[in-house]
Design a protein around this motif. Structure first.
Motif, PDB file in Angstrom:
ATOM      1  N   ILE A   1       0.977  -1.338  -0.131  1.00 39.89           N
ATOM      2  CA  ILE A   1       0.151   0.568   0.117  1.00 39.89           C
ATOM      3  C   ILE A   1       0.750   1.162   0.378  1.00 39.89           C
ATOM      4  O   ILE A   1       0.212   2.498   0.396  1.00 39.89           O
ATOM      5  N   TYR A   2       2.087   0.870   0.222  1.00 37.27           N
ATOM      6  CA  TYR A   2       2.884   2.687   0.590  1.00 37.27           C
ATOM      7  C   TYR A   2       3.863   2.493  -1.445  1.00 37.27           C
ATOM      8  O   TYR A   2       3.608   2.076  -1.300  1.00 37.27           O
ATOM      9  N   ARG A   3       3.848   4.122  -1.483  1.00 34.98           N
ATOM     10  CA  ARG A   3       4.241   4.372  -2.758  1.00 34.98           C
ATOM     11  C   ARG A   3       5.859   4.428  -2.426  1.00 34.98           C
ATOM     12  O   ARG A   3       6.640   4.572  -1.344  1.00 34.98           O
ATOM     13  N   PRO A   4       6.216   3.612  -3.310  1.00 28.44           N
ATOM     14  CA  PRO A   4       8.071   2.897  -3.485  1.00 28.44           C
ATOM     15  C   PRO A   4       8.726   4.676  -3.251  1.00 28.44           C
ATOM     16  O   PRO A   4       8.349   5.282  -3.994  1.00 28.44           O
ATOM     17  N   GLN A   5       9.544   4.843  -2.901  1.00 32.74           N
ATOM     18  CA  GLN A   5      10.488   6.549  -2.430  1.00 32.74           C
ATOM     19  C   GLN A   5      12.411   5.937  -2.982  1.00 32.74           C
ATOM     20  O   GLN A   5      12.539   5.341  -2.616  1.00 32.74           O
ATOM     21  N   ILE A   6      12.753   6.638  -3.558  1.00 33.80           N
ATOM     22  CA  ILE A   6      14.296   7.065  -3.444  1.00 33.80           C
ATOM     23  C   ILE A   6      15.201   6.536  -2.469  1.00 33.80           C
ATOM     24  O   ILE A   6      16.169   5.659  -2.172  1.00 33.80           O
ATOM     25  N   THR A   7      14.577   7.321  -1.492  1.00 30.02           N
ATOM     26  CA  THR A   7      14.837   5.815   0.165  1.00 30.02           C
ATOM     27  C   THR A   7      14.813   4.306   0.119  1.00 30.02           C
ATOM     28  O   THR A   7      15.863   3.983   0.649  1.00 30.02           O
ATOM     29  N   TRP A   8      14.154   4.121  -0.260  1.00 31.93           N
ATOM     30  CA  TRP A   8      13.663   2.614  -0.639  1.00 31.93           C
ATOM     31  C   TRP A   8      14.541   1.411  -1.532  1.00 31.93           C
ATOM     32  O   TRP A   8      15.493   1.153  -1.256  1.00 31.93           O
TER      33      TRP A   8
ATOM     34  N   ASN B   1      12.825  15.818   4.752  1.00 35.54           N
ATOM     35  CA  ASN B   1      12.658  14.538   3.124  1.00 35.54           C
ATOM     36  C   ASN B   1      13.117  15.509   2.340  1.00 35.54           C
ATOM     37  O   ASN B   1      13.374  14.966   1.335  1.00 35.54           O
ATOM     38  N   LYS B   2      12.011  17.245   2.180  1.00 31.60           N
ATOM     39  CA  LYS B   2      13.034  17.371   0.542  1.00 31.60           C
ATOM     40  C   LYS B   2      14.642  17.037   0.707  1.00 31.60           C
ATOM     41  O   LYS B   2      14.920  16.457  -0.997  1.00 31.60           O
ATOM     42  N   GLN B   3      15.636  17.498   1.757  1.00 28.55           N
ATOM     43  CA  GLN B   3      17.065  17.663   1.052  1.00 28.55           C
ATOM     44  C   GLN B   3      16.663  15.902   1.326  1.00 28.55           C
ATOM     45  O   GLN B   3      18.245  15.292   0.137  1.00 28.55           O
ATOM     46  N   VAL B   4      16.690  14.595   1.366  1.00 30.62           N
ATOM     47  CA  VAL B   4      16.802  13.625   1.793  1.00 30.62           C
ATOM     48  C   VAL B   4      16.821  12.569   0.208  1.00 30.62           C
ATOM     49  O   VAL B   4      17.364  12.156  -0.760  1.00 30.62           O
ATOM     50  N   ILE B   5      15.428  13.084  -0.683  1.00 27.65           N
ATOM     51  CA  ILE B   5      14.726  13.062  -2.049  1.00 27.65           C
ATOM     52  C   ILE B   5      16.095  13.635  -3.123  1.00 27.65           C
ATOM     53  O   ILE B   5      16.449  13.144  -3.575  1.00 27.65           O
ATOM     54  N   TYR B   6      16.037  15.002  -2.719  1.00 25.40           N
ATOM     55  CA  TYR B   6      17.737  15.794  -3.463  1.00 25.40           C
ATOM     56  C   TYR B   6      18.329  15.617  -3.778  1.00 25.40           C
ATOM     57  O   TYR B   6      19.429  14.801  -4.991  1.00 25.40           O
ATOM     58  N   THR B   7      19.106  14.314  -2.284  1.00 30.18           N
ATOM     59  CA  THR B   7      20.765  14.773  -2.115  1.00 30.18           C
ATOM     60  C   THR B   7      20.545  12.841  -2.708  1.00 30.18           C
ATOM     61  O   THR B   7      21.460  12.299  -3.617  1.00 30.18           O
ATOM     62  N   GLY B   8      19.547  12.025  -2.519  1.00 27.64           N
ATOM     63  CA  GLY B   8      19.550  11.115  -3.277  1.00 27.64           C
ATOM     64  C   GLY B   8      18.995  10.508  -4.893  1.00 27.64           C
ATOM     65  O   GLY B   8      20.236  10.096  -5.560  1.00 27.64           O
ATOM     66  N   TRP B   9      18.340  11.457  -5.427  1.00 26.95           N
ATOM     67  CA  TRP B   9      18.634  11.917  -6.880  1.00 26.95           C
ATOM     68  C   TRP B   9      20.090  12.446  -7.313  1.00 26.95           C
ATOM     69  O   TRP B   9      20.198  12.149  -8.201  1.00 26.95           O
ATOM     70  N   THR B  10      20.330  13.119  -6.522  1.00 31.05           N
ATOM     71  CA  THR B  10      21.949  13.918  -6.733  1.00 31.05           C
ATOM     72  C   THR B  10      22.492  12.506  -6.618  1.00 31.05           C
ATOM     73  O   THR B  10      23.473  12.073  -7.601  1.00 31.05           O
ATOM     74  N   VAL B  11      22.847  11.921  -5.935  1.00 34.26           N
ATOM     75  CA  VAL B  11      23.951  10.929  -5.791  1.00 34.26           C
ATOM     76  C   VAL B  11      23.681   9.549  -7.048  1.00 34.26           C
ATOM     77  O   VAL B  11      24.616   8.978  -7.522  1.00 34.26           O
TER      78      VAL B  11
END
Length: 155
Positions: free
Chosen positions: A41-48, A131-141
């Motif tokens: 039921i959860y939407r996958p995220q870049i952190t996963w 949350n915003k920084q974690v998503i941004y840095t995840g895609w940056t990496v």
């Protein structure tokens, strides 16, 4: 005395039940238990994906190093030549497609795991944890890993 302190309490009652009756009561209770939401039921995220990829790349890199290290140690026993000159000569004899695929297969895990490790070190300082920084840095990496892996592959 306890009823005076807590008027809503009542004495516990017990009764003896048979083994089969106890199992039936237990099975009925299990049917009515609340269940936790499932991952579906959860939407996958870049952190996963980032966490899984970090573990996979770490395991891949360490497995490769351990395998090569073990092979290097037993090479004299089997007559294998794993010296730098022999490895370089055999790699030079590979077709260009095989070279590119092999270098890419080594370069991406190396760059991703290294850059994500730096990201985690930054987190250890307490920075970039929203949350915003974690998503941004995840895609940056991910982006930097792909670019740097391509650079190393075609070097």
């Amino acid at each position: 005395m306890l009823t005076h302190l807590c008027p809503s309490s009542r004495p516990a009652t017990t009764s003896t039940v048979s083994q089969s009756s106890g199992q039936e009561i237990l099975a009925n209770q299990r049917l009515h238990r609340p269940i936790s939401p499932h991952l579906s039921i959860y939407r996958p995220q870049i952190t996963w994906y980032g966490s899984a990829l970090n573990r996979i790349t770490g395991a891949t890199l360490s497995s490769g190093i351990y395998l090569f290290g073990a092979a290097y140690l037993v090479a004299p026993l089997f007559g294998w030549h794993l010296e730098s000159a022999s490895l370089a000569a055999s790699f030079a004899a590979w077709p260009i497609v095989a070279k590119v695929l092999f270098k890419g297969a080594v370069a991406f895990p190396f760059t991703y795991h290294g850059l994500n490790g730096i990201r985690h070190l930054v987190w250890d300082t307490g920075a970039s944890l929203t949350n915003k920084q974690v998503i941004y840095t995840g895609w940056t990496v991910v982006g930097l890993s792909v670019v740097s892996a391509l650079g190393l592959t075609f070097l």
